[in-house]
Design a protein around this motif. Structure first.
Motif, mmCIF file in Angstrom:
data_model
loop_
_atom_site.group_PDB
_atom_site.id
_atom_site.type_symbol
_atom_site.label_atom_id
_atom_site.label_comp_id
_atom_site.label_asym_id
_atom_site.label_seq_id
_atom_site.Cartn_x
_atom_site.Cartn_y
_atom_site.Cartn_z
ATOM 1 N N MET A 23 0.858 -1.249 0.310
ATOM 2 C CA MET A 23 -0.223 0.258 -0.229
ATOM 3 C C MET A 23 0.904 1.219 -0.404
ATOM 4 O O MET A 23 0.577 2.255 -0.644
ATOM 5 C CB MET A 23 -1.136 0.153 0.966
ATOM 6 N N GLY A 24 1.979 0.958 1.020
ATOM 7 C CA GLY A 24 2.574 2.579 0.613
ATOM 8 C C GLY A 24 3.178 2.460 -0.926
ATOM 9 O O GLY A 24 3.871 4.151 -0.662
ATOM 10 N N ALA A 33 4.811 11.611 6.103
ATOM 11 C CA ALA A 33 4.658 12.686 5.626
ATOM 12 C C ALA A 33 4.464 13.933 6.333
ATOM 13 O O ALA A 33 6.063 14.782 6.124
ATOM 14 C CB ALA A 33 3.576 12.901 4.593
ATOM 15 N N ALA A 34 4.565 13.387 7.453
ATOM 16 C CA ALA A 34 4.314 14.723 8.618
ATOM 17 C C ALA A 34 5.668 14.933 9.543
ATOM 18 O O ALA A 34 6.058 15.992 9.191
ATOM 19 C CB ALA A 34 3.432 14.509 9.598
ATOM 20 N N ALA A 38 7.172 18.173 8.817
ATOM 21 C CA ALA A 38 8.266 19.056 10.115
ATOM 22 C C ALA A 38 9.686 19.014 10.207
ATOM 23 O O ALA A 38 10.452 20.067 10.043
ATOM 24 C CB ALA A 38 8.159 18.012 11.639
ATOM 25 N N ASP A 39 10.360 17.779 9.912
ATOM 26 C CA ASP A 39 12.034 18.064 9.218
ATOM 27 C C ASP A 39 12.273 19.139 8.333
ATOM 28 O O ASP A 39 13.181 20.352 8.971
ATOM 29 C CB ASP A 39 12.448 16.933 8.758
ATOM 30 N N GLY A 40 11.588 19.324 7.122
ATOM 31 C CA GLY A 40 12.181 21.038 6.306
ATOM 32 C C GLY A 40 11.518 21.795 6.744
ATOM 33 O O GLY A 40 12.430 22.822 6.521
ATOM 34 N N LYS A 41 10.518 21.752 7.952
ATOM 35 C CA LYS A 41 10.177 23.039 8.738
ATOM 36 C C LYS A 41 11.589 23.383 9.814
ATOM 37 O O LYS A 41 11.906 24.531 9.743
ATOM 38 C CB LYS A 41 8.886 23.330 9.534
ATOM 39 N N SER A 42 12.001 22.262 10.404
ATOM 40 C CA SER A 42 12.931 22.252 11.307
ATOM 41 C C SER A 42 14.247 23.100 9.956
ATOM 42 O O SER A 42 14.684 24.037 10.827
ATOM 43 C CB SER A 42 13.191 21.321 12.550
ATOM 44 N N ARG A 43 14.914 22.578 9.272
ATOM 45 C CA ARG A 43 15.397 22.437 8.297
ATOM 46 C C ARG A 43 15.882 24.220 7.436
ATOM 47 O O ARG A 43 16.999 24.695 7.936
ATOM 48 C CB ARG A 43 15.988 21.751 7.606
#
Length: 180
Positions: A23-24, A33-34, A38-43
């Protein structure tokens, strides 16, 4: 039992979940995805902090920061100044407006684009801040409602269990001493 067990081991055994893995390939995992978001916003915030967070700015940086803050006030006060000058010295104002009439149309388009982008970006940033404020307030609404209901329940319970006005022996004794 052996056949069902072999099918279960085939699908879910050995620490794998073939159904989830299959299914992935078709549907994005919301949790992953979340995490990526979150990692992208943190960077991005770390990069912003590294670029703009320094307090030891040089003279050049301070001059440029000051120059970046000038266009809005200059445009606003300049426009108000033109209105004042039109009333104070109409001849001077008319001469300046004749000069502006000689500006070619492509230059007006360029000026309009520059002003639109400059103020449009600020408007977009302020609108985003406002939306964040509204979202934060709305997120707190459920919690506030629960607190109000809890407080109201305490008040209703206190009203039901409160002693009667004449149900205080210490107060009755004090009244007897002072009433005489």
């Amino acid at each position: 039992m052996g056949l069902i067990n072999q099918i279960a081991v085939l699908l879910f055994g050995e620490g794998r979940n073939v159904v989830t893995e299959t299914m992935g390939a078709f549907v994005e995992n919301a949790e992953n995805a979340a995490t990526r978001e979150a990692d992208g916003k943190s960077r991005a915030l770390q990069q912003y902090a590294a670029e703009f967070g320094g307090t030891n700015k040089g003279t050049f940086d301070r001059v440029i920061d000051g120059a970046n803050r000038l266009p809005r006030p200059l445009l606003a006060f300049g426009t108000l100044g033109l209105f004042v000058m039109a009333m104070v010295d109409p001849i001077w104002f008319a001469a300046r407006m004749q000069g502006i009439a000689l500006v070619p149309e492509p230059l007006w388009w360029l000026m309009g684009a520059i002003v639109s982008f400059y103020f449009g970006a600020r408007h977009q940033a302020k609108a985003y801040e406002f939306q964040q404020s509204v979202a934060n307030t709305a997120a707190q609404a459920v919690e506030v409602t629960q607190r109000v209901r809890a407080i109201e329940a305490l008040g209703a319970g206190a009203a039901l269990t409160a002693p009667a006005a004449n149900d205080n022996p210490a107060l009755d004794a004090w009244r007897q001493e002072h009433d005489g």
